[in-house]
Design a protein around this motif. Structure first.
Motif, PDB file in Angstrom:
ATOM      1  N   PRO A  97       0.997  -1.055   0.075  1.00 17.99           N
ATOM      2  CA  PRO A  97       0.081   0.112  -0.016  1.00 17.99           C
ATOM      3  C   PRO A  97       0.826   1.475   0.149  1.00 17.99           C
ATOM      4  N   GLN A  98       2.097   1.275   0.840  1.00 18.96           N
ATOM      5  CA  GLN A  98       2.848   2.577   0.492  1.00 18.96           C
ATOM      6  C   GLN A  98       3.422   2.683  -0.410  1.00 18.96           C
ATOM      7  N   ALA A  99       3.878   1.522  -1.338  1.00 19.25           N
ATOM      8  CA  ALA A  99       4.130   1.910  -2.594  1.00 19.25           C
ATOM      9  C   ALA A  99       3.218   2.246  -3.632  1.00 19.25           C
ATOM     10  N   ALA A 100       2.030   2.004  -3.380  1.00 22.92           N
ATOM     11  CA  ALA A 100       0.809   2.441  -4.264  1.00 22.92           C
ATOM     12  C   ALA A 100       0.821   4.003  -4.103  1.00 22.92           C
ATOM     13  N   HIS A 101       0.899   4.301  -2.618  1.00 26.08           N
ATOM     14  CA  HIS A 101       1.020   5.984  -2.620  1.00 26.08           C
ATOM     15  C   HIS A 101       2.001   6.529  -3.261  1.00 26.08           C
ATOM     16  N   TYR A 102       3.224   6.075  -3.066  1.00 25.49           N
ATOM     17  CA  TYR A 102       4.457   6.536  -3.607  1.00 25.49           C
ATOM     18  C   TYR A 102       4.129   6.928  -5.277  1.00 25.49           C
ATOM     19  N   ALA A 103       3.564   5.602  -5.749  1.00 19.99           N
ATOM     20  CA  ALA A 103       3.438   5.621  -7.238  1.00 19.99           C
ATOM     21  C   ALA A 103       2.348   6.878  -7.561  1.00 19.99           C
ATOM     22  N   LEU A 104       1.323   6.987  -6.800  1.00 22.50           N
ATOM     23  CA  LEU A 104       0.257   8.166  -7.078  1.00 22.50           C
ATOM     24  C   LEU A 104       0.976   9.355  -6.830  1.00 22.50           C
ATOM     25  N   GLU A 105       1.649   9.680  -5.833  1.00 27.51           N
ATOM     26  CA  GLU A 105       2.452  10.881  -5.764  1.00 27.51           C
ATOM     27  C   GLU A 105       3.526  11.131  -6.816  1.00 27.51           C
ATOM     28  N   THR A 106       3.971  10.179  -7.378  1.00 25.59           N
ATOM     29  CA  THR A 106       4.880  10.382  -8.639  1.00 25.59           C
ATOM     30  C   THR A 106       4.037  10.627  -9.868  1.00 25.59           C
ATOM     31  N   LEU A 107       2.876  10.027 -10.023  1.00 23.21           N
ATOM     32  CA  LEU A 107       1.961  10.401 -11.254  1.00 23.21           C
ATOM     33  C   LEU A 107       1.461  11.939 -10.996  1.00 23.21           C
ATOM     34  N   LEU A 108       1.075  12.119  -9.626  1.00 22.61           N
ATOM     35  CA  LEU A 108       0.555  13.491  -9.426  1.00 22.61           C
ATOM     36  C   LEU A 108       1.476  14.563  -9.739  1.00 22.61           C
ATOM     37  N   GLN A 109       2.986  14.421  -9.559  1.00 21.73           N
ATOM     38  CA  GLN A 109       4.091  15.310  -9.914  1.00 21.73           C
ATOM     39  C   GLN A 109       4.024  15.327 -11.482  1.00 21.73           C
ATOM     40  N   LEU A 110       3.898  14.238 -12.078  1.00 25.45           N
ATOM     41  CA  LEU A 110       3.898  14.307 -13.680  1.00 25.45           C
ATOM     42  C   LEU A 110       2.662  14.911 -14.332  1.00 25.45           C
ATOM     43  N   VAL A 111       1.632  14.896 -13.518  1.00 24.88           N
ATOM     44  CA  VAL A 111       0.176  15.608 -14.133  1.00 24.88           C
ATOM     45  C   VAL A 111       0.582  17.212 -13.799  1.00 24.88           C
ATOM     46  N   THR A 112       1.069  17.604 -12.562  1.00 21.59           N
ATOM     47  CA  THR A 112       1.107  19.030 -12.476  1.00 21.59           C
ATOM     48  C   THR A 112       2.210  19.692 -13.213  1.00 21.59           C
ATOM     49  N   ALA A 113       3.442  18.879 -13.630  1.00 23.74           N
ATOM     50  CA  ALA A 113       4.278  19.308 -14.597  1.00 23.74           C
ATOM     51  C   ALA A 113       3.883  19.522 -16.173  1.00 23.74           C
ATOM     52  N   GLY A 114       2.667  18.846 -16.419  1.00 20.16           N
ATOM     53  CA  GLY A 114       2.230  18.829 -17.559  1.00 20.16           C
ATOM     54  C   GLY A 114       3.067  17.761 -18.643  1.00 20.16           C
ATOM     55  N   TYR A 115       3.417  16.677 -18.003  1.00 18.05           N
ATOM     56  CA  TYR A 115       4.384  15.827 -18.782  1.00 18.05           C
ATOM     57  C   TYR A 115       3.480  15.264 -19.865  1.00 18.05           C
ATOM     58  N   ASP A 116       4.055  15.242 -21.119  1.00 17.57           N
ATOM     59  CA  ASP A 116       3.263  14.859 -22.160  1.00 17.57           C
ATOM     60  C   ASP A 116       3.623  13.385 -22.948  1.00 17.57           C
ATOM     61  N   LYS A 117       4.497  12.642 -22.498  1.00 15.06           N
ATOM     62  CA  LYS A 117       5.282  11.563 -23.131  1.00 15.06           C
ATOM     63  C   LYS A 117       4.668  10.048 -22.436  1.00 15.06           C
ATOM     64  N   CYS A 118       4.523   9.263 -23.237  1.00 19.21           N
ATOM     65  CA  CYS A 118       4.382   7.705 -22.799  1.00 19.21           C
ATOM     66  C   CYS A 118       5.690   7.652 -21.735  1.00 19.21           C
ATOM     67  N   PHE A 119       5.508   6.715 -20.788  1.00 18.57           N
ATOM     68  CA  PHE A 119       6.694   6.458 -19.924  1.00 18.57           C
ATOM     69  C   PHE A 119       6.295   5.209 -19.182  1.00 18.57           C
ATOM     70  N   ASP A 120       7.496   4.567 -18.720  1.00 20.30           N
ATOM     71  CA  ASP A 120       7.655   3.596 -17.614  1.00 20.30           C
ATOM     72  C   ASP A 120       8.441   4.048 -16.810  1.00 20.30           C
ATOM     73  N   VAL A 121       7.937   4.197 -15.450  1.00 24.22           N
ATOM     74  CA  VAL A 121       8.800   4.476 -14.215  1.00 24.22           C
ATOM     75  C   VAL A 121       8.916   3.368 -13.064  1.00 24.22           C
TER      76      VAL A 121
END
Length: 180
Positions: A97-121
Motif C-alpha cells: 500500500p505504501q508503494a501504491a501511495h508513492y506511485a500516485l505521488e509520482t503520477l501527481l507530480q507528472l500531471v502537475t508538471a504537464g508531462y506529455d510523453k508515454c513512459f515507464d517509471v
C-alpha cells in the motif's frame, strides 16, 4: 512505443529507472476512474488531489488508473512501476500500500508538471525510513495547521516520518525551574 532509457522526468526524488516514449498528450482529463487492489487509505489523499487537477483538460476525457499488487518479489517492499502507453490509461504495479501511495505521488507530480510523453517509471527507496526532523526549539512552535500542511508536503516528497526536536520549550509542573 519508441523508448529512450535513462530519460529525466520532473519527479522528486528522481526515480531509479525511467523509459520515455513518444509524445502521447498531456495528462489532462475531466474525471479520474480508479481501480485498485489496495484500500482507500493508501490512495485516498492523492486521489483527491488528482481529482482536483481534473477539469483542466478535455471535458469528455477520463483518465483510468489501474493499481494492482505485484505478485513477484521485488527489490523493496516499497517498489512500484508506473506505465503509460496512452493519453487515457495509467497502469501501476505496487508491492505494498505504501508503494501504491508513492506511485500516485509520482503520477501527481507528472500531471502537475504537464508531462506529455508515454513512459515507464520504476522506483523504490534506497532507505526504507525517510524521516524529516524539525527543530522547533528555536523560533515559533508550529500550529496544528502548519504541521498538517508540512506533513502533506513531506508526503509528496515520499517522506514517511516527521519528528520534532525540542528543548527548553515544555514546562513541567513538577520542575518549574527546568525551563528558563
Amino acid at each position: 512505443f519508441a523508448a529512450q532509457a535513462g530519460a529525466i522526468v520532473p519527479v522528486i526524488p528522481e526515480p531509479k529507472q525511467v523509459t520515455e516514449g513518444e509524445i502521447c498528450g498531456r495528462l489532462s482529463y475531466a474525471k479520474v476512474v480508479l481501480s485498485s487492489e489496495f484500500s482507500p487509505e493508501a490512495t485516498g489523499a492523492v486521489m483527491e488531489e488528482l481529482n482536483e487537477c481534473a477539469g483542466r483538460g478535455w471535458p469528455w476525457r477520463t483518465l483510468r488508473i489501474d493499481i494492482r499488487r505485484s505478485q513477484e518479489a521485488q527489490q523493496s517492499e516499497d517498489w512500484y512501476h508506473i506505465g503509460r502507453s496512452s493519453a487515457r490509461r495509467i497502469e501501476i504495479e505496487a508491492a505494498s500500500p505504501q508503494a501504491a501511495h508513492y506511485a500516485l505521488e509520482t503520477l501527481l507530480q507528472l500531471v502537475t508538471a504537464g508531462y506529455d510523453k508515454c513512459f515507464d517509471v520504476t522506483d523504490w527507496p534506497d532507505i526504507s525510513r525517510r524521516v524529516y526532523m524539525d527543530d522547533i526549539s528555536r523560533g515559533e512552535v508550529p500550529t496544528v495547521d502548519q504541521v498538517k500542511r508540512q506533513i502533506r508536503y513531506l508526503s509528496k516528497l515520499k517522506y514517511n516520518g516527521y519528528l520534532f526536536y525540542n528543548e527548553n520549550i515544555t514546562r513541567v509542573p513538577s520542575h518549574p525551574d527546568y525551563v528558563p
